[in-house]
Write an enzyme that holds these catalytic residues in place. Structure first.
Site, PDB file in Angstrom:
ATOM      1  N   ASP A 137      94.617  62.118  69.540  1.00  0.00           N
ATOM      2  CA  ASP A 137      93.944  63.089  68.698  1.00  0.00           C
ATOM      3  C   ASP A 137      92.525  63.150  69.264  1.00  0.00           C
ATOM      4  O   ASP A 137      91.885  62.112  69.452  1.00  0.00           O
ATOM      5  CB  ASP A 137      93.938  62.522  67.263  1.00  0.00           C
ATOM      6  N   ASP A 189      99.047  58.612  69.599  1.00  0.00           N
ATOM      7  CA  ASP A 189      97.811  58.395  68.827  1.00  0.00           C
ATOM      8  C   ASP A 189      97.519  56.952  68.391  1.00  0.00           C
ATOM      9  O   ASP A 189      97.104  56.723  67.241  1.00  0.00           O
ATOM     10  CB  ASP A 189      97.801  59.308  67.584  1.00  0.00           C
ATOM     11  N   HIS A 200      87.747  61.960  61.976  1.00  0.00           N
ATOM     12  CA  HIS A 200      88.453  60.920  62.736  1.00  0.00           C
ATOM     13  C   HIS A 200      88.654  61.386  64.170  1.00  0.00           C
ATOM     14  O   HIS A 200      88.655  62.591  64.442  1.00  0.00           O
ATOM     15  CB  HIS A 200      89.820  60.615  62.089  1.00  0.00           C
ATOM     16  N   CYS A 207     101.930  62.746  63.124  1.00  0.00           N
ATOM     17  CA  CYS A 207     102.023  63.098  64.534  1.00  0.00           C
ATOM     18  C   CYS A 207     103.301  62.604  65.194  1.00  0.00           C
ATOM     19  O   CYS A 207     103.839  63.274  66.075  1.00  0.00           O
ATOM     20  CB  CYS A 207     100.770  62.633  65.259  1.00  0.00           C
ATOM     21  N   ALA A 261     100.861  58.733  63.357  1.00  0.00           N
ATOM     22  CA  ALA A 261     101.464  58.094  62.205  1.00  0.00           C
ATOM     23  C   ALA A 261     102.880  58.654  62.014  1.00  0.00           C
ATOM     24  O   ALA A 261     103.121  59.827  62.264  1.00  0.00           O
ATOM     25  CB  ALA A 261     100.610  58.385  60.960  1.00  0.00           C
ATOM     26  N   SER A 281      90.309  70.177  60.570  1.00  0.00           N
ATOM     27  CA  SER A 281      91.098  69.257  59.744  1.00  0.00           C
ATOM     28  C   SER A 281      90.218  68.330  58.908  1.00  0.00           C
ATOM     29  O   SER A 281      90.707  67.615  58.043  1.00  0.00           O
ATOM     30  CB  SER A 281      92.035  68.425  60.631  1.00  0.00           C
ATOM     31  N   GLU A 307      94.592  72.995  64.932  1.00  0.00           N
ATOM     32  CA  GLU A 307      95.110  71.684  64.546  1.00  0.00           C
ATOM     33  C   GLU A 307      96.459  71.468  65.221  1.00  0.00           C
ATOM     34  O   GLU A 307      97.221  72.431  65.425  1.00  0.00           O
ATOM     35  CB  GLU A 307      95.241  71.599  63.011  1.00  0.00           C
ATOM     36  N   HIS A 320      89.382  65.305  68.583  1.00  0.00           N
ATOM     37  CA  HIS A 320      88.731  66.373  67.830  1.00  0.00           C
ATOM     38  C   HIS A 320      87.247  66.537  68.164  1.00  0.00           C
ATOM     39  O   HIS A 320      86.525  65.548  68.336  1.00  0.00           O
ATOM     40  CB  HIS A 320      88.822  66.077  66.327  1.00  0.00           C
ATOM     41  N   LYS A 337      95.040  66.303  72.257  1.00  0.00           N
ATOM     42  CA  LYS A 337      95.457  67.438  71.406  1.00  0.00           C
ATOM     43  C   LYS A 337      94.447  67.724  70.307  1.00  0.00           C
ATOM     44  O   LYS A 337      93.655  66.856  69.958  1.00  0.00           O
ATOM     45  CB  LYS A 337      96.846  67.178  70.814  1.00  0.00           C
TER      46      LYS A 337
HETATM   47  C1  VGL Z   1      97.193  62.344  62.528  1.00  0.00           C
HETATM   48  C2  VGL Z   1      96.301  62.946  60.505  1.00  0.00           C
HETATM   49  C3  VGL Z   1      95.330  63.682  61.122  1.00  0.00           C
HETATM   50  C4  VGL Z   1      98.225  61.555  63.285  1.00  0.00           C
HETATM   51  C5  VGL Z   1      96.227  63.093  63.168  1.00  0.00           C
HETATM   52  O1  VGL Z   1      97.962  61.208  64.462  1.00  0.00           O
HETATM   53  O2  VGL Z   1      99.304  61.272  62.723  1.00  0.00           O
HETATM   54  N1  VGL Z   1      97.233  62.286  61.198  1.00  0.00           N
HETATM   55  N2  VGL Z   1      95.303  63.752  62.463  1.00  0.00           N
HETATM   56 ZN    ZN Z   2      93.605  64.516  63.497  1.00  0.00          ZN
END
Ligand code: VGL
Ligand code: ZN
Length: 191
Positions: free
Chosen positions: A55, A13, A74, A138, A134, A63, A106, A57, A99
């Site tokens: 990510d 990510d 995001h 993830c 992060a 989420s 989620e 979405h 994903k």
């Molecule tokens: C993530 C919060 C929401 C990540 C993804 O990639 O860590 N964190 N969606």
């Molecule tokens: Zn996300």
């Protein structure tokens, strides 16, 4: 460490929305990009696989706060925020894993609801090297699922950054990954 064809680098990510100026910015999220580029060069030289998760979405994803989740919107499909950081140098033959791409599902882990495990099995991968964003979401969940699936999992300590919604979350996440079997490595260990 000697990187070989059965290894995989998994970059989690590293997208605009998780970097400063993105909608869910991870502090200093962009700082890891130059180091990840060095890992990418090393792994491509050794013919290892390079896998990049994103990510991905829909705009009404569960989420997002507006739909009952905890995050600002995001990484919405086909927007700037969902694009990989522009300074991340990705070779042509990488594998992209998208994903959480349906409104009602989620996934913090790159393994969740994706073909990642199947692809790694087909490539006969034994060791995965995980970095990205992060640390406390993830990256953590991808590492823990990798361990559950039986891979040797290496955490790229110089190529992760966390959100730290609560102070210390990233540190806690690293301890948990280690306790469950992840091995900490730095760029110097693979050079
Ligand atoms: C993530 C919060 C929401 C990540 C993804 O990639 O860590 N964190 N969606
Ligand atoms: Zn996300």
């Amino acid at each position: 460490m000697d990187i070989n064809i059965k290894d995989a680098l998994i970059i989690v990510d590293v997208q605009n929305d998780f970097c400063p100026s993105g909608s869910l910015a991870v502090p200093e999220g962009d700082k890891i990009v130059p180091i990840l580029n060095k890992y990418i060069i090393k792994f491509s030289e050794r013919k290892a696989s390079i896998i990049v998760t994103r990510d991905w979405h829909p705009k009404n994803h569960m989420s997002f706060k507006e739909y009952g989740g905890i995050w600002p919107p995001h990484c919405i499909q086909n927007t700037w925020g969902a694009q990989f950081h522009p300074k991340l140098i990705l070779p042509k033959d990488i594998i992209i894993i998208s994903k959480a791409d349906k409104p009602d599902f989620e996934a913090y882990s790159g393994f969740q609801g994706t073909r990642l495990n199947k692809i790694l099995k087909e490539l006969k991968v034994k060791r995965i090297f995980v970095g990205g964003l992060a640390t406390d979401y993830c990256v953590k969940n991808t590492v823990l699922d990798g361990l559950k699936e039986g891979y040797d999992v290496y955490l790229l300590m110089d190529s992760i950054k966390g959100v730290d919604v609560n102070p210390g979350d990233s540190e806690k996440a690293i301890k948990e990954m280690e306790a469950k079997g992840a091995i900490k490595v730095w760029l110097k260990d693979i050079e």
